[in-house]
Structure formats: C-alpha cells, structure tokens
Design a protein around this motif. Structure first.
Motif, PDB file in Angstrom:
ATOM      1  N   LEU A 193     -36.104 -22.730   0.120  1.00  0.00           N
ATOM      2  CA  LEU A 193     -37.094 -22.447  -0.919  1.00  0.00           C
ATOM      3  C   LEU A 193     -37.711 -21.068  -0.715  1.00  0.00           C
ATOM      4  O   LEU A 193     -37.971 -20.341  -1.680  1.00  0.00           O
ATOM      5  CB  LEU A 193     -38.177 -23.524  -0.903  1.00  0.00           C
ATOM      6  CG  LEU A 193     -39.220 -23.475  -2.016  1.00  0.00           C
ATOM      7  CD1 LEU A 193     -38.575 -23.562  -3.390  1.00  0.00           C
ATOM      8  CD2 LEU A 193     -40.245 -24.594  -1.838  1.00  0.00           C
ATOM      9  N   LYS A 194     -37.916 -20.704   0.541  1.00  0.00           N
ATOM     10  CA  LYS A 194     -38.421 -19.363   0.832  1.00  0.00           C
ATOM     11  C   LYS A 194     -37.436 -18.313   0.338  1.00  0.00           C
ATOM     12  O   LYS A 194     -37.825 -17.356  -0.354  1.00  0.00           O
ATOM     13  CB  LYS A 194     -38.651 -19.199   2.332  1.00  0.00           C
ATOM     14  CG  LYS A 194     -38.963 -17.763   2.728  1.00  0.00           C
ATOM     15  CD  LYS A 194     -39.026 -17.580   4.226  1.00  0.00           C
ATOM     16  CE  LYS A 194     -39.233 -16.101   4.549  1.00  0.00           C
ATOM     17  NZ  LYS A 194     -39.378 -15.852   5.992  1.00  0.00           N
ATOM     18  N   LYS A 195     -36.166 -18.477   0.667  1.00  0.00           N
ATOM     19  CA  LYS A 195     -35.150 -17.511   0.245  1.00  0.00           C
ATOM     20  C   LYS A 195     -35.029 -17.483  -1.276  1.00  0.00           C
ATOM     21  O   LYS A 195     -34.840 -16.417  -1.871  1.00  0.00           O
ATOM     22  CB  LYS A 195     -33.811 -17.864   0.884  1.00  0.00           C
ATOM     23  CG  LYS A 195     -33.811 -17.767   2.404  1.00  0.00           C
ATOM     24  CD  LYS A 195     -34.116 -16.350   2.871  1.00  0.00           C
ATOM     25  CE  LYS A 195     -34.042 -16.210   4.372  1.00  0.00           C
ATOM     26  NZ  LYS A 195     -34.380 -14.830   4.823  1.00  0.00           N
ATOM     27  N   TRP A 196     -35.138 -18.642  -1.895  1.00  0.00           N
ATOM     28  CA  TRP A 196     -35.014 -18.712  -3.351  1.00  0.00           C
ATOM     29  C   TRP A 196     -36.171 -17.975  -4.021  1.00  0.00           C
ATOM     30  O   TRP A 196     -35.959 -17.225  -4.987  1.00  0.00           O
ATOM     31  CB  TRP A 196     -34.985 -20.176  -3.794  1.00  0.00           C
ATOM     32  CG  TRP A 196     -34.791 -20.363  -5.257  1.00  0.00           C
ATOM     33  CD1 TRP A 196     -33.616 -20.327  -5.952  1.00  0.00           C
ATOM     34  CD2 TRP A 196     -35.812 -20.620  -6.236  1.00  0.00           C
ATOM     35  NE1 TRP A 196     -33.843 -20.542  -7.292  1.00  0.00           N
ATOM     36  CE2 TRP A 196     -35.180 -20.720  -7.497  1.00  0.00           C
ATOM     37  CE3 TRP A 196     -37.196 -20.775  -6.164  1.00  0.00           C
ATOM     38  CZ2 TRP A 196     -35.879 -20.974  -8.669  1.00  0.00           C
ATOM     39  CZ3 TRP A 196     -37.912 -21.024  -7.326  1.00  0.00           C
ATOM     40  CH2 TRP A 196     -37.246 -21.123  -8.570  1.00  0.00           C
ATOM     41  N   THR A 197     -37.376 -18.155  -3.523  1.00  0.00           N
ATOM     42  CA  THR A 197     -38.534 -17.485  -4.122  1.00  0.00           C
ATOM     43  C   THR A 197     -38.460 -15.966  -3.943  1.00  0.00           C
ATOM     44  O   THR A 197     -38.994 -15.215  -4.768  1.00  0.00           O
ATOM     45  CB  THR A 197     -39.856 -18.003  -3.518  1.00  0.00           C
ATOM     46  OG1 THR A 197     -39.836 -17.812  -2.094  1.00  0.00           O
ATOM     47  CG2 THR A 197     -40.045 -19.480  -3.816  1.00  0.00           C
ATOM     48  N   GLU A 198     -37.802 -15.519  -2.871  1.00  0.00           N
ATOM     49  CA  GLU A 198     -37.684 -14.078  -2.645  1.00  0.00           C
ATOM     50  C   GLU A 198     -36.708 -13.419  -3.612  1.00  0.00           C
ATOM     51  O   GLU A 198     -36.812 -12.219  -3.866  1.00  0.00           O
ATOM     52  CB  GLU A 198     -37.221 -13.824  -1.203  1.00  0.00           C
ATOM     53  CG  GLU A 198     -38.268 -14.165  -0.150  1.00  0.00           C
ATOM     54  CD  GLU A 198     -37.719 -14.059   1.262  1.00  0.00           C
ATOM     55  OE1 GLU A 198     -38.526 -14.127   2.207  1.00  0.00           O
ATOM     56  OE2 GLU A 198     -36.489 -13.910   1.421  1.00  0.00           O
ATOM     57  N   ASN A 199     -35.789 -14.201  -4.159  1.00  0.00           N
ATOM     58  CA  ASN A 199     -34.736 -13.616  -4.984  1.00  0.00           C
ATOM     59  C   ASN A 199     -34.797 -14.004  -6.455  1.00  0.00           C
ATOM     60  O   ASN A 199     -34.099 -13.415  -7.276  1.00  0.00           O
ATOM     61  CB  ASN A 199     -33.361 -14.033  -4.425  1.00  0.00           C
ATOM     62  CG  ASN A 199     -33.123 -13.515  -3.016  1.00  0.00           C
ATOM     63  OD1 ASN A 199     -33.211 -12.325  -2.771  1.00  0.00           O
ATOM     64  ND2 ASN A 199     -32.830 -14.410  -2.098  1.00  0.00           N
ATOM     65  N   SER A 203     -41.365 -16.954 -12.442  1.00  0.00           N
ATOM     66  CA  SER A 203     -42.759 -16.773 -12.064  1.00  0.00           C
ATOM     67  C   SER A 203     -43.273 -18.060 -11.426  1.00  0.00           C
ATOM     68  O   SER A 203     -43.281 -19.118 -12.066  1.00  0.00           O
ATOM     69  CB  SER A 203     -43.602 -16.431 -13.293  1.00  0.00           C
ATOM     70  OG  SER A 203     -44.978 -16.409 -12.961  1.00  0.00           O
ATOM     71  N   ILE A 204     -43.666 -17.978 -10.160  1.00  0.00           N
ATOM     72  CA  ILE A 204     -44.172 -19.148  -9.446  1.00  0.00           C
ATOM     73  C   ILE A 204     -45.687 -19.066  -9.438  1.00  0.00           C
ATOM     74  O   ILE A 204     -46.288 -18.282  -8.705  1.00  0.00           O
ATOM     75  CB  ILE A 204     -43.601 -19.209  -8.026  1.00  0.00           C
ATOM     76  CG1 ILE A 204     -42.076 -19.248  -8.096  1.00  0.00           C
ATOM     77  CG2 ILE A 204     -44.129 -20.429  -7.282  1.00  0.00           C
ATOM     78  CD1 ILE A 204     -41.390 -19.188  -6.770  1.00  0.00           C
ATOM     79  N   GLY A 220     -50.846 -25.084   7.635  1.00  0.00           N
ATOM     80  CA  GLY A 220     -51.732 -24.127   6.992  1.00  0.00           C
ATOM     81  C   GLY A 220     -51.067 -22.822   6.599  1.00  0.00           C
ATOM     82  O   GLY A 220     -51.685 -21.973   5.977  1.00  0.00           O
ATOM     83  N   ARG A 221     -49.807 -22.690   6.941  1.00  0.00           N
ATOM     84  CA  ARG A 221     -49.071 -21.471   6.617  1.00  0.00           C
ATOM     85  C   ARG A 221     -48.308 -21.675   5.312  1.00  0.00           C
ATOM     86  O   ARG A 221     -47.846 -22.767   5.007  1.00  0.00           O
ATOM     87  CB  ARG A 221     -48.087 -21.157   7.738  1.00  0.00           C
ATOM     88  CG  ARG A 221     -47.520 -19.743   7.712  1.00  0.00           C
ATOM     89  CD  ARG A 221     -46.908 -19.401   9.046  1.00  0.00           C
ATOM     90  NE  ARG A 221     -46.445 -18.030   9.114  1.00  0.00           N
ATOM     91  CZ  ARG A 221     -46.083 -17.425  10.240  1.00  0.00           C
ATOM     92  NH1 ARG A 221     -46.137 -18.078  11.393  1.00  0.00           N
ATOM     93  NH2 ARG A 221     -45.679 -16.177  10.237  1.00  0.00           N
ATOM     94  N   ALA A 222     -48.169 -20.635   4.520  1.00  0.00           N
ATOM     95  CA  ALA A 222     -47.461 -20.740   3.244  1.00  0.00           C
ATOM     96  C   ALA A 222     -45.988 -21.014   3.483  1.00  0.00           C
ATOM     97  O   ALA A 222     -45.386 -20.508   4.441  1.00  0.00           O
ATOM     98  CB  ALA A 222     -47.639 -19.462   2.434  1.00  0.00           C
ATOM     99  N   VAL A 223     -45.399 -21.814   2.601  1.00  0.00           N
ATOM    100  CA  VAL A 223     -43.972 -22.107   2.702  1.00  0.00           C
ATOM    101  C   VAL A 223     -43.160 -20.820   2.692  1.00  0.00           C
ATOM    102  O   VAL A 223     -42.143 -20.702   3.379  1.00  0.00           O
ATOM    103  CB  VAL A 223     -43.538 -23.034   1.548  1.00  0.00           C
ATOM    104  CG1 VAL A 223     -42.023 -23.219   1.528  1.00  0.00           C
ATOM    105  CG2 VAL A 223     -44.229 -24.385   1.656  1.00  0.00           C
ATOM    106  N   THR A 224     -43.610 -19.854   1.931  1.00  0.00           N
ATOM    107  CA  THR A 224     -42.877 -18.590   1.806  1.00  0.00           C
ATOM    108  C   THR A 224     -43.003 -17.713   3.045  1.00  0.00           C
ATOM    109  O   THR A 224     -42.375 -16.662   3.120  1.00  0.00           O
ATOM    110  CB  THR A 224     -43.384 -17.814   0.584  1.00  0.00           C
ATOM    111  OG1 THR A 224     -44.807 -17.674   0.660  1.00  0.00           O
ATOM    112  CG2 THR A 224     -43.021 -18.549  -0.697  1.00  0.00           C
ATOM    113  N   ASP A 225     -43.821 -18.158   4.029  1.00  0.00           N
ATOM    114  CA  ASP A 225     -44.010 -17.372   5.248  1.00  0.00           C
ATOM    115  C   ASP A 225     -43.351 -18.004   6.466  1.00  0.00           C
ATOM    116  O   ASP A 225     -43.664 -17.643   7.600  1.00  0.00           O
ATOM    117  CB  ASP A 225     -45.506 -17.174   5.535  1.00  0.00           C
ATOM    118  CG  ASP A 225     -46.170 -16.239   4.531  1.00  0.00           C
ATOM    119  OD1 ASP A 225     -45.443 -15.433   3.918  1.00  0.00           O
ATOM    120  OD2 ASP A 225     -47.391 -16.328   4.348  1.00  0.00           O
TER     121      ASP A 225
END
Length: 416
Positions: A193-199, A203-204, A220-225
């Motif tokens: 999901l992190k890789k998908w959001t980067e590419n 709009s999320i 507490g850390r973002a999924v994208t991090d």
C-alpha cells in the motif's frame, strides 16, 4: 368534452409513474428523473409501493436495520440510492445485484460488518461508493474489480487491519480514495500500500490519519512511512549436489538440494515436486530434530535448514524440483529439472551429447526480483556409472557408484 377526456387519459398514464408511499415525497426533476424522498421518516424497512421508474431514492437517516434480497425489487431503474445514517447490520446476498443502472450508492454510517461483495459484479456503472463509518474488518482482493467506472471510494472509519495487494487494481477511473481512521496492522502485508500510494495518481483524502496500531515498533506511524528495510521481497538460491564423499556408495544415488533464502521478514521455505506420475507440495520441514520423519510415507526428506534429500533417486523421481521462498512481501521461486541417465562411460557420453556441458560436483542458481521467464527451471542431468556387479561388505551383490564416476552437468543454463 374532448379536452377533459385528454386530461383524464394523461392523468391515467402519469398516475402509476407518480405512485408514492405515504411516508415519502415524490417528484419529477427537471432532467426527467423521478425522485422518491423518504429521508428522516423513522422508517424501519424499505417502503413498499414505489414506482418502478424511480431513479433517485433517498432513505437516509431512518432506522432501517436489514436489507433483504427483494428490498429494491420495485425500483430496478434506480441510479442513486442513499442509505446513509441508518442502522443497517445485515445485507442479504442479492440485495443490490439487480440494480444494474446504479451509479451512486451510499451505505455510510451504518453497522455493516459483512457485505455481499459479489453483488457489485453486476454494478459496472457504479461511480460513487460510500461505505465509510461501518464495521468492515476485511475486504476480498477482488471486491471492486468489476467497477470500471468507479471514481470515488470511501472506506474510512472502519475496522480494516489489512488490505490485500491488488485491492485497488483494475479501477481505471478511480480518482478519490478515503481509507483513513482504520486500525491497520502494519506488517509487511500492507507494505504494498505504501508503494502503491507513492506511484498512483489517485487522490488519497487525508481527512484523518492512516496510522498503524501494530506492531508496537510502528504504532502511531503512518502506513506510508513504513521503513523500506522492514520489508524486503524474498530472494532464493538453489544448490544441487550429491552428498557423496570419497567412499563407495552402496544404497543408490541420494540427491541433495539446498535452498537458501533471504528477505524481511525471514521467508518460509516450501517445495514443489512435479514428476511424471504425481505432484507433491511440502510446506515446511518433515524431518524433526531427532531425525524422525513426520510424514512416514514421504520419501522426500525436508530439513529445517532448507535442505532436501531424495534417497535412492530413480527414474521415477525425474521431474521439476522447485524451491519457493514466501514472506509477507511476496513469493520467489527457482526450479531445477532433474533427469537421470546411465552410462558405462558417462564422461564420454556426456561430452558427445552436449559438448558445452560442464563437469560439476555442485552448482547454484539464484533468483531474486527477476523471475525465470522459462517457467521450467534449469535442466540438471545426473550421469552415473553403474558397474555390473560388486560385492558388498556383507558379502552380497549390490551395485556400486564410485564418486569419481558421478558427474553433475548442466543441460540448459538459465541461472541468473
């Protein structure tokens, strides 16, 4: 008299079109669509008596708790269905399956934990789907795959702990996605999901935070991090060799294959064997630490360290041997195609059949991110010399295989 008859005829034609339950207010919009407004009426069920050509049905802010298979049978032409802010906890399979003209579906702010996702397969024209603020704990990977026109998807404020890789594939029209305020377990299963959001160009919406609640190190850390080094796809290396030493082997050929893997989290090792007569899958070691075989009938011995031994290897064991490395990020595999050949003079026969073949006592093949395009793996030919007769230590007659005459050679080099 004639004008009066015309008016009565027109009223007779329009009457059924304007049929409306007493709890609702029905009207024809400027664009010709028929609206049935039934919101804020304290309704416990979908009302009966709706016109068949209703295209907009508003049932928001009622007390509806159940949707049955025939709840919307009266409105097959409906295009917009608003059901937000009810108490819907049960949705029977088929409740939405026949609403093939549906473009907007709002089920937000209900109590839905289980949903008949197969109903969406017929709704190819759906453009907006709101399922936020429910109790969804999981989604099938292909839940939305038929929604080619879907533009906006709301899944925020549910109980989603993970999402299967590919959940948002095959959605060419998707432009808006809301997944915040879900209790994600940020194992490597959601690393995609992190890789998908980067590419993605989707709009999320960040109306809230898409945070991890587990594991503890990421809470507490973002999924994208999620740090990249936490999740590394498997790599796999297959080494094939004979376990012979400098002594004479009496009990036939034993082939040893060793599978070395790497990745994060540490990959599991699985084996797949395809011979001419059967297919075997071994999803873990079958030899205990004390040496006992867990599956007493299985002749393929798999050890915890990734080694497989095949005692008394024979023509029946010829086939494709595949080692798979599996972790939460993905799966990698490497195969070897094993064939057995006998000869009185193996070196001469081998060179005559394949002048480019090498005489090797062992060889490894590595697979990382790049997969073997052939799908069959490397061909390993075991060439051995079996003398006619030889005396055993006990005085019996058994075949011998001197180490010097056992050669491992490559027929097709596909290693990377």
């Amino acid at each position: 008299m004639r004008p009066l008859l015309c008016c009565l005829g027109l009223a007779a034609l329009l009457g059924p079109c304007l049929a409306c339950p007493s709890a609702c207010s029905c009207s024809i919009k400027k664009n010709g669509r028929l609206l049935a407004e039934c919101a804020y009426k304290d309704l416990q069920d979908v009302p009966k008596g709706l016109s068949s050509n209703v295209t907009i049905l508003t049932l928001s802010a009622n007390r509806i708790g159940w949707l049955g298979q025939g709840s919307f049978a009266e409105v097959p032409e409906v295009q917009s269905l608003w059901l937000g802010y009810n108490q819907i906890g049960v949705v029977e399979p088929g409740a939405f399956a026949l609403l093939v003209h549906l473009k907007n579906l709002d089920l937000s702010h209900n109590k839905i934990a289980d949903f008949p996702w197969q109903d969406l397969r017929n709704l190819s024209g759906l453009q907006i789907l709101k399922m936020n603020n429910n109790r969804l704990a999981g989604l099938p990977r292909d839940a939305f795959h038929s929604l080619k026109d879907l533009r906006s998807l709301w899944l925020n404020d549910n109980e989603l702990t993970t999402l299967a890789e590919g959940t948002f594939d095959n959605l060419p029209s998707l432009s808006q996605l809301q997944i915040f305020n879900n209790p994600f377990n940020c194992s490597c299963k959601v690393f995609w999901l992190k890789k998908w959001t980067e590419n993605t160009s989707v709009s999320i919406t960040k109306g809230g935070s898409t945070l991890c609640v587990a594991p503890g190190r990421l809470k507490g850390r973002a999924v994208t991090d999620i740090p990249d080094h936490y999740c590394v796809a498997p790599s796999v290396q297959l080494t094939y060799l004979s376990n012979l030493d400098n002594t004479v082997m009496y009990d036939g050929l034993t082939l040893t294959l060793h599978c070395s893997v790497a990745g994060s989290p540490p990959p599991e090792i699985r084996w797949r064997i395809q011979t001419s007569s059967r297919r075997v899958e071994i999803n873990g070691p079958n030899v205990a630490r004390d040496g006992n075989v867990k599956q007493s009938r299985e002749r393929f011995l798999v050890f915890k360290n990734g080694t497989m031994a095949i005692p008394n290897f024979s023509k029946e064991d010829e086939g494709i041997y595949t080692c798979l490395a599996v972790n939460d990020v993905g799966t990698r595999d490497v195969s070897v195609n094993v064939a057995l050949a006998g000869s009185e003079n193996p070196a001469e026969d081998l060179l005559r059949d394949d002048p480019q073949a090498s005489h090797l006592g062992g060889r490894s093949c590595y697979k990382g991110d790049e997969m073997d395009p052939s799908g069959t793996g490397e061909k390993l030919v075991i060439v051995y010399h079996m003398p006619r007769e030889s005396k055993s230590r006990a005085g019996g007659t058994v075949p011998q295989v001197p180490l010097g005459t056992l050669l491992l050679a490559l027929g097709i080099a596909l290693c990377c």
